[in-house]
Structure formats: structure tokens, C-alpha cells
Design a protein around this motif. Structure first.
Motif, PDB file in Angstrom:
ATOM      1  N   ASP A 151       0.845  -1.182   0.000  1.00 51.83           N
ATOM      2  CA  ASP A 151       0.000   0.000   0.000  1.00 51.83           C
ATOM      3  C   ASP A 151       0.887   1.241   0.000  1.00 51.83           C
ATOM      4  OD1 ASP A 151      -2.267  -1.661   0.305  1.00 51.83           O
ATOM      5  OD2 ASP A 151      -1.966  -1.696   2.477  1.00 51.83           O
ATOM      6  N   SER A 157      -2.791   0.582  -4.077  1.00 51.44           N
ATOM      7  CA  SER A 157      -2.247  -0.678  -3.572  1.00 51.44           C
ATOM      8  C   SER A 157      -1.955  -1.565  -4.772  1.00 51.44           C
ATOM      9  CB  SER A 157      -3.250  -1.357  -2.634  1.00 51.44           C
ATOM     10  OG  SER A 157      -2.731  -2.582  -2.158  1.00 51.44           O
ATOM     11  N   GLN A 181      -4.629   6.914   1.368  1.00 49.49           N
ATOM     12  CA  GLN A 181      -4.027   5.837   0.589  1.00 49.49           C
ATOM     13  C   GLN A 181      -4.112   6.189  -0.896  1.00 49.49           C
ATOM     14  OE1 GLN A 181      -5.180   1.831   1.581  1.00 49.49           O
ATOM     15  NE2 GLN A 181      -4.467   1.003  -0.373  1.00 49.49           N
TER      16      GLN A 181
END
Length: 380
Positions: A182, A197, A194
Motif C-alpha cells: 500500500d 495498492s 491511501q
């Protein structure tokens, strides 16, 4: 192509105890000589990144009253604590302490300075075990001398990458049991986002080009340079290390780790305009290999050339200076007037000798006594 265990070990940047089975004198040289970015995590992180987990500690920084000049941010390890200090480039024998960062014994901190030279982002292994280390992202205010823990649960031994505006830091978290990595953006206010990923052994942020985040992904294909998680240039069918993006973003320098006939460390430069890879010219030293890469302000890549066998001369010519042994470059100052190197006084891989952190400035060089780590440059 499957990445072999030998390739992983040969390319690793993380710290391991010197008594680790299978890590001999040559292995310790490879593991210790650069502290830039980990190539493989030591163990899985089974939990997520936790934001806003720390308070603020530390006294007012002595740097706020330091004389004007160019300074190197340096570190030394004292058991389970790293001392972070600043050394004036032209007076490296005097170091002013900035902060003390606790960590698991045997895991030195890594870090980088923000574009404005005000903050230091540090990855410190402060939880877990030697086999399953867990790192935290710390923010050190260079002027105020305060340390704030922004998040915990990130990969060990990575070098946090600042955004161009200096408002956030890019870090990674490896979920080894799922074969995924990630990529996160952490604001200096602790805000967490985030970015993406992907499945890989490791993903390593290295810089920015045209506003896009560049990373190197290590997976079954070898090493691939990516932009925002999408393939840009395939660098090698092997593991690579010591990546350095040129100041104008037009090329990347790195060391390719080849294991087809033993372990060899080959310097390479890849143009990001044409995507061509070539072995770089690292002095004229047949039989020597390379560790470390840095770019000067003129756009020239510098590698540390290291003899493979006794009797072959290495390169100890940082900024045109000569000395017995060989240098591994760590980074030029933004104005190009200074270069930080790890200098080894031995003869090569088989006999590296003793390392010392040195600063080369304007035709002279000096040792930073007792310090081995380098995190970047700041100007007062």
C-alpha cells in the motif's frame, strides 16, 4: 521470472545484526554501506497504519541559533537510540544535536529533509520484533527541536519521500501475507490518504516527474519504474537498488544486482525520455563494481566504484579529491557545492576496511566523527 532468495539478500538495504547467519564481511558491506531505501521488508505487518498516535516531545532546537551556512543532517546509533544532529559542511567535526529517536536495537533510522529545509521525516522501527519490525513515521521540526509521531505501522528501513510542496510524505506498508504493498500520503498534520495498492514484493517511492509520483516496483518481472502505479519503464529482470532521479527528472541512475554468475553490482542510467538502459561509466576501473548513486547539479550521475578483487583500484575521487580506499556517494547539496559520502579505507569488497561519513566541499573533505548516517542537507 521469480526473484531468488539470493537476489533478495544481495539487494537488501535494511540493517541486520552482524551475527546473522550467511552475512559475512562482504554481506555486511552491502547492508551497511548505504541507508537510502529498503529493498525488502523484514516481515509482514498484519495491521493497518494508525494515524495520530503520538505526542510532541523535545526541547527548542539549537539549530535556530546556529550560524548561517550549509549543514548536513547526520545520525549516529547508540544502542536503541539514534542521535540526529547537524554538521556544518565546512566544519564537519562539530555536530549540534537535534533530537534522539528511540528504536529497536540494531535498526538505525532513515529519513529525508523537506524541500524547504524545515522538517525531517524519519522512519523509526519502534515496535514489533527483529523478525517482524514495525516502523513509525516521525516528524522532527528542525528549528523547534520537537518530534511528533504521525503514523505507525509502516515498512521498516524505507526513506520517506516528500511531496514537492513539502506538505506531506509518501510512505509504504507491505502486507506480505497478501503479497501486496500500500502506498500512503501522510500530511504533516497527520492526515492520511491511501494513494493505491498493488501486488509486489516491494514498492519504493523515488521522486516526481510532471507532477506524478515515481516508484520502483520489485516483483516477478524484476524491477519496473512506475508513475502513479502504472508501468513507465522496465528497468531490469533483476532486483535493483540505490535509485536516484536526475534533478530535471529526465533520467534515473541505479545499481542492478545480477546473480547469474555470482553477485555483481552494475551501475546503470536509464533515460526517461527514450527509455533506454545502459551501463554507466564509473571511472575506468576494470573489475570494479558500484554502490550508491547521486546526481550533481549539472546532471551527471556519480556512482561509488568498488573493486571486486585485490589489486584493482577503486574510486575515492569525490569532487576531484583522492584518498586511499573508495567512496560511496550519498547525496549532493541542492546547490551542488557539497557531497556527502561514506568513505571506506579498505581495498574492496573482500576487504572494505572501516567506514566514515565525510563531507566534500570546495576542494576539501572532512570527517563527521562518530556519525555514519546521512539524511539530507539544510541551510540556515
Amino acid at each position: 521470472m521469480a526473484i531468488s532468495r539470493e537476489q533478495r539478500q544481495a539487494a537488501a538495504h535494511y540493517r541486520r545484526p552482524s551475527s546473522d547467519p550467511g552475512v559475512g564481511r562482504f554481506g555486511r558491506l552491502v547492508l551497511i554501506v548505504t541507508g537510502l531505501a529498503a529493498v525488502l521488508a523484514l516481515g509482514p505487518i498484519a495491521w493497518g497504519i494508525v494515524a495520530g498516535v503520538g505526542g510532541v516531545t523535545g526541547p527548542s532546537s539549537a539549530f535556530a541559533s546556529a550560524p548561517p551556512g550549509l549543514y548536513a543532517v547526520v545520525t549516529r546509533t547508540e544502542g536503541a537510540v539514534d542521535v540526529v544532529g547537524i554538521a556544518r559542511a565546512d566544519q564537519p567535526d562539530t555536530v549540534v544535536e537535534l533530537a534522539r529517536v528511540p528504536h529497536l536495537d540494531g535498526f538505525a533510522v532513515t529519513g529525508s529533509v523537506d524541500p524547504a529545509g524545515r522538517f525531517l521525516a524519519v522512519a523509526a522501527v519502534d515496535a514489533g520484533t527483529p523478525l517482524q519490525p514495525v516502523a513509525s513515521l516521525l516528524l522532527i521540526d528542525i528549528l523547534q527541536g520537537t518530534t511528533t509521531r504521525l503514523v505507525t505501522g509502516i515498512d521498516a528501513a524505507q526513506e520517506p519521500l516528500w511531496t514537492p510542496a513539502g506538505s506531506a510524505v509518501i510512505v509504504t506498508r507491505t502486507r506480505e501475507n497478501e503479497g501486496a504493498v500500500d502506498v500512503f500520503e501522510v500530511g504533516i498534520d497527520g492526515a492520511l490518504r491511501q494513494r493505491w495498492s498493488q501486488r509486489a514484493f516491494g514498492v519504493y517511492p523515488i521522486g516526481w516527474k510532471d507532477g506524478r509520483l515515481l516508484t520502483v516496483a520489485i516483483d516477478g518481472r524484476g524491477s519496473t519504474l512506475q508513475a502513479e502505479g502504472e508501468d513507465l519503464v522496465h528497468l531490469s529482470t533483476s532486483i535493483t537498488r540505490d535509485w536516484a532521479l536526475s534533478p530535471d527528472g529526465s533520467a534515473i541512475a541505479f545499481v542492478e544486482v545480477l546473480t547469474d554468475t555470482g553477485v555483481r553490482y552494475t551501475p546503470r542510467v536509464v533515460s526517461l525520455e527514450g527509455g533506454r538502459a545502459a551501463a554507466a561509466q564509473v571511472a575506468a576501473m576494470p573489475g570494479a563494481e558500484a554502490l550508491g548513486a547521486a546526481w550533481d547539479t549539472a546532471g551527471r550521475a556519480t556512482f561509488g566504484s568498488i573493486p571486486r578483487s585485490t589489486g584493482v583500484s577503486g574510486d575515492a575521487s569525490a569532487q576531484g579529491l583522492t584518498a586511499a580506499g573508495f567512496d560511496v556517494p550519498l547525496g549532493y547539496s541542492p546547490d551542488g557545492t557539497a557531497l556527502a559520502v561514506v568513505h571506506w579505507d579498505g581495498t574492496g569488497f573482500d576487504n572494505p576496511g572501516t567506514p566514515a561519513l565525510e563531507l566534500a566541499v570546495d576542494g576539501d573533505r572532512g570527517t563527521v566523527p562518530g556519525y555514519r548516517g546521512f539524511l539530507g542537507w539544510v541551510r540556515r
